[in-house]
Write a protein that holds these residues in place. Structure first.
Motif, PDB file in Angstrom:
ATOM      1  N   VAL A 116       0.817  -1.212   0.000  1.00 27.25           N
ATOM      2  CA  VAL A 116       0.000   0.000   0.000  1.00 27.25           C
ATOM      3  C   VAL A 116       0.857   1.270   0.000  1.00 27.25           C
ATOM      4  N   ASP A 117       2.103   1.149   0.441  1.00 26.81           N
ATOM      5  CA  ASP A 117       2.990   2.312   0.477  1.00 26.81           C
ATOM      6  C   ASP A 117       3.550   2.665  -0.901  1.00 26.81           C
ATOM      7  N   ASP A 119       2.031   1.109  -4.064  1.00 33.35           N
ATOM      8  CA  ASP A 119       1.057   0.784  -5.105  1.00 33.35           C
ATOM      9  C   ASP A 119      -0.174   1.682  -4.959  1.00 33.35           C
ATOM     10  N   LEU A 120      -0.323   2.632  -5.862  1.00 35.46           N
ATOM     11  CA  LEU A 120      -1.418   3.608  -5.755  1.00 35.46           C
ATOM     12  C   LEU A 120      -2.794   2.966  -5.915  1.00 35.46           C
ATOM     13  N   ASN A 122      -3.643  -0.171  -4.931  1.00 32.29           N
ATOM     14  CA  ASN A 122      -3.947  -0.796  -3.642  1.00 32.29           C
ATOM     15  C   ASN A 122      -4.295   0.251  -2.587  1.00 32.29           C
ATOM     16  N   ARG A 123      -3.588   1.370  -2.616  1.00 30.13           N
ATOM     17  CA  ARG A 123      -3.880   2.443  -1.665  1.00 30.13           C
ATOM     18  C   ARG A 123      -5.312   2.952  -1.855  1.00 30.13           C
ATOM     19  N   VAL A 126      -7.786   0.263  -0.530  1.00 34.12           N
ATOM     20  CA  VAL A 126      -7.823   0.235   0.933  1.00 34.12           C
ATOM     21  C   VAL A 126      -8.573   1.453   1.464  1.00 34.12           C
ATOM     22  N   LYS A 127      -8.308   2.604   0.887  1.00 31.67           N
ATOM     23  CA  LYS A 127      -9.003   3.824   1.308  1.00 31.67           C
ATOM     24  C   LYS A 127     -10.508   3.687   1.093  1.00 31.67           C
ATOM     25  N   VAL A 150       4.377   1.147   5.393  1.00 29.04           N
ATOM     26  CA  VAL A 150       2.996   0.667   5.233  1.00 29.04           C
ATOM     27  C   VAL A 150       2.144   1.177   6.389  1.00 29.04           C
ATOM     28  N   VAL A 153       1.141   4.863   5.950  1.00 33.68           N
ATOM     29  CA  VAL A 153       0.072   5.052   4.957  1.00 33.68           C
ATOM     30  C   VAL A 153      -1.276   4.672   5.560  1.00 33.68           C
ATOM     31  N   LEU A 154      -1.309   3.584   6.299  1.00 29.55           N
ATOM     32  CA  LEU A 154      -2.558   3.139   6.924  1.00 29.55           C
ATOM     33  C   LEU A 154      -3.050   4.148   7.960  1.00 29.55           C
ATOM     34  N   ILE A 157      -4.631   6.945   6.015  1.00 29.51           N
ATOM     35  CA  ILE A 157      -5.934   6.536   5.463  1.00 29.51           C
ATOM     36  C   ILE A 157      -6.999   6.516   6.547  1.00 29.51           C
TER      37      ILE A 157
END
Length: 189
Positions: A116-117, A119-120, A122-123, A126-127, A150, A153-154, A157
């Motif tokens: 997720v950090d 891969d846009l 996947n980000r 997840v968002k 990671v 980023v979480l 989000i």
């Protein structure tokens, strides 16, 4: 095996009143119509507060028999236990039935989390999952948090909780009692 794990988990809860546990259930156990009665008897016999138990069911197991799974979850939730939908996002039709599932927690599949950090796509996924879960009043857990990037980023989000090797390596329950549960602080996302 699931019933053995259930009995062992309840024994652990009875012996450690400050503890709460997540207990994974297999697809086969979901077909056990007696499960709510078993859970009720174990909770009552051990004097365990039901809110200390979070049952986890994989999305795949749920899809196999959605109507029966929904009934089973509802019956056990009426006892006061909570439910998590594990590996969410792995199924092709996840978002179609999310609104109607009586679960409290969504565990976002690790295949989206690991990268997720960087891969846009996947980000964004997840968002989206996190936002929809929150709108529906469900908490989120990100699986497979492998590093600090990671985790950051979480946090950005707004995922509620994380699990993975970056947070804590797998260990038997006794490990945490030796070091003292008060010394284990797991970061929220």
């Amino acid at each position: 095996i699931d019933q053995f794990a259930l009995y062992e988990s309840m024994s652990l809860l009875a012996a450690h009143p400050a503890l709460a546990l997540s207990i994974n259930l297999s697809a086969r156990t979901l077909n056990n119509a007696h499960l709510p009665v078993i859970v009720e008897r174990l909770l009552s016999a051990s004097n365990i507060a039901p809110d200390r138990v979070l049952f986890e069911i994989t999305e795949t197991a749920m899809i196999q028999n959605l109507v029966h799974a929904r009934q089973l979850i509802t019956a056990i939730k009426q006892l006061g236990c909570r439910f998590a939908l594990d590996d969410f996002g792995a199924g092709a039709s996840s978002m179609l039935y999310l609104r109607d599932l009586p679960v409290d927690v969504l565990k976002i599949d690790g295949s989206f989390i690991r990268s997720v950090d960087v891969d846009l796509v996947n980000r964004a996924l997840v968002k989206s999952i996190n936002e929809i879960a929150h709108i529906l009043g469900k908490q989120t857990v990100a699986e497979y948090v492998v590093n600090g990037a990671v985790l950051q980023v979480l946090k950005a989000i707004g995922v509620d909780y994380v699990q993975g090797w970056h947070v804590c390596e797998p260990a038997p329950p006794e490990h945490f009692f030796k070091i003292g549960l008060e010394n284990v602080t797991l970061p929220r996302a």
